[in-house]
Every structure is written in C-alpha cells, then in structure tokens.
Design a protein around this motif. Structure first.
Motif, mmCIF file in Angstrom:
data_model
loop_
_atom_site.group_PDB
_atom_site.id
_atom_site.type_symbol
_atom_site.label_atom_id
_atom_site.label_comp_id
_atom_site.label_asym_id
_atom_site.label_seq_id
_atom_site.Cartn_x
_atom_site.Cartn_y
_atom_site.Cartn_z
ATOM 1 N N GLY A 96 0.892 -1.157 0.118
ATOM 2 C CA GLY A 96 0.154 -0.027 0.039
ATOM 3 C C GLY A 96 0.857 1.460 -0.062
ATOM 4 N N ALA A 97 0.214 2.309 0.340
ATOM 5 C CA ALA A 97 1.044 3.564 0.438
ATOM 6 C C ALA A 97 0.033 4.548 1.516
ATOM 7 N N LEU A 98 0.746 5.442 1.794
ATOM 8 C CA LEU A 98 0.427 6.460 2.627
ATOM 9 C C LEU A 98 0.685 7.961 2.327
ATOM 10 N N PHE A 148 -4.352 2.696 2.339
ATOM 11 C CA PHE A 148 -5.089 1.600 2.089
ATOM 12 C C PHE A 148 -5.949 1.026 3.397
ATOM 13 N N ASN A 149 -7.151 0.902 2.774
ATOM 14 C CA ASN A 149 -8.105 0.397 4.078
ATOM 15 C C ASN A 149 -7.790 -1.018 4.566
ATOM 16 N N SER A 150 -8.526 -1.537 5.632
ATOM 17 C CA SER A 150 -8.393 -2.922 6.101
ATOM 18 C C SER A 150 -8.458 -3.986 5.149
ATOM 19 N N ALA A 151 -9.199 -3.765 4.069
ATOM 20 C CA ALA A 151 -9.384 -4.546 2.853
ATOM 21 C C ALA A 151 -8.337 -4.541 1.880
ATOM 22 N N GLY A 152 -7.328 -3.733 2.054
ATOM 23 C CA GLY A 152 -6.160 -3.428 1.115
ATOM 24 C C GLY A 152 -6.688 -2.647 -0.116
ATOM 25 N N LYS A 153 -7.767 -1.670 -0.246
ATOM 26 C CA LYS A 153 -8.305 -1.193 -1.343
ATOM 27 C C LYS A 153 -7.641 0.325 -1.144
#
Length: 240
Positions: A96-98, A148-153
């Motif tokens: 993911g990214a932030l 990225f949310n907990s579902a990896g989206k």
C-alpha cells in the motif's frame, strides 16, 4: 509605459518559489488538519489530466467532471519475507501507500490554464526532496489523505470534497525521464494509474495518479526481512 510579460519558465520559477516559501515560515502550533469544509478555488473546467507522456500507451480518458487536483506526498510501502526453499530470492511486495494530499489549486488562479498545467507538473519532483517531517510541520494547505483500508483497497479521504475507495483500471509506466527519487537517486518513479470507485464512495468516482516521482522499490530483498518505506510524490486528479 510598455511592459514585458515574463517568460513561462520565469513565471513558473517565481510561483514555485512563492509556494514553497511557506515551508520556511514559522511552524503552526499544531499539525495542520485537512481543510474539510473548503473546496479548491480555481476554475478547473480548463484543465485536463495528462493520460500519456506521448508514447503509444495511454490511460483511459476521464468520464466525469474534474473536482480537485492535489499533490500527494508520502511513502509507497513494501514488505520483504524471509527466503525459503520455495522462494530463495524473495522480492519486495507492495502493501500500500500513505500520503498527505496538498491543495495546489491556490496557484492556478494566478496564471492561464496552459501555464498552470506546466506549473503543477513540476511540483512532485520538487516536493519529494523535502523531508516528510518538515512538510507536515508547516502550513501547506492539506485537503485530505491517501491510505489503504483494512481490505487493502486504495482510499482517498478529501473531507467534504468526497471519499473514494478505489480499484485500478489502468496503468502505464512513468516517463523515462521521471524523477527516480529524492536527490534524483532511487529505483524509479511508480506507474501512472487510473482508479475508479470500488463501492461505497461519496462525491468522487475516479482518480488519476500522474507525474510521479520516486516510490519504486529495490529489485530484490537481498536478505532483508521486514517493511520498506520508499518516498514518493505525485499529482492526483479527482473526478465525479
């Protein structure tokens, strides 16, 4: 009395200097918060997202109305697993990214759209050279966040401007001359992307990540085990 209009290059240089002089100002008493009740001030109808660097590959054209142009600054994140007999030479895997999303539209009211697009294209390779700790301390207008949310989206929270949970529908390599990382050092710029609503979005339905600088991971883990943060910057164009 006659006047001489500054060249485009000089105009861009002056505007960049003006924008980033904010970074040298006194820090706020507390970290800047997203401007959830404010909207970008520029008339965005004259702006069109770049979908290609001129090569034969291109991203899909946008289908909605441009709602915001932001500058993302943060990290692309990867993880390296331990080597096993099945995978003796593991490679970094994206997790993911932030990033913070900065409002750059305050600049666009000052110049014609043809020059404004050239201006904002210069921002990612410029801002990547500022440490995140410094960028986050000073009063650059923050309009939202990317994570990225907990579902990896991939998720984009722009407060009252909208909320987008997205899925990728297109990608092309960054141009060969894109900034590879901080100080023009690194493993390269991450791809340009087109992402659309994956369900549950409000006020936003599509985003483009373009004009990327940095963010690519090292090609191999080389015995390292753990997470890797790679600095990056990019423009994010939002549509609905």
């Amino acid at each position: 009395m006659s006047t001489t209009r500054p060249s485009t290059l000089l105009t861009l240089t002056l505007l960049l200097t003006t924008l980033f002089s904010i970074i040298s100002a006194s820090p706020l008493a507390s970290p800047v918060q997203p401007r959830n009740n404010q909207s970008p001030g520029a008339n965005l109808a004259s702006y069109t997202v770049p979908t290609s660097d001129g090569s034969s590959t291109t991203l899909p054209a946008p289908t909605g109305t441009l709602k915001a142009i932001t500058l993302g600054r943060g990290t692309q994140n990867y993880t390296c697993a331990a080597a096993t007999s099945a995978t003796p030479s593991p490679v970094p895997v994206s997790i993911g990214a932030l990033a913070d999303l900065f409002d750059v539209t305050c600049l666009l009211n000052l110049i014609p759209a043809s020059e404004g697009e050239a201006l904002i294209d210069l921002l990612p390779p410029y801002l990547i050279n500022f440490p995140l700790s410094l960028v986050n301390q000073y009063s650059i207008p923050v309009v939202g966040h990317h994570y990225f949310n907990s579902a990896g989206k991939p998720t984009f929270d722009l407060g009252s401007l909208g909320f987008l949970t997205a899925k990728k529908t297109g990608d092309i390599p960054a141009p060969a001359n894109a900034c590879p990382g901080q100080g023009d050092q690194g493993y390269g710029a991450v791809d340009w992307l087109n992402l659309v609503d994956a369900g549950g979005s409000v006020g936003l339905s599509e985003v483009y990540r373009v004009e990327t600088a940095g963010g690519k991971q090292q090609p191999a883990c080389d015995g390292f085990v753990g997470n890797i943060e790679v600095q990056y910057a990019a423009l994010y164009w939002f549509y609905h």
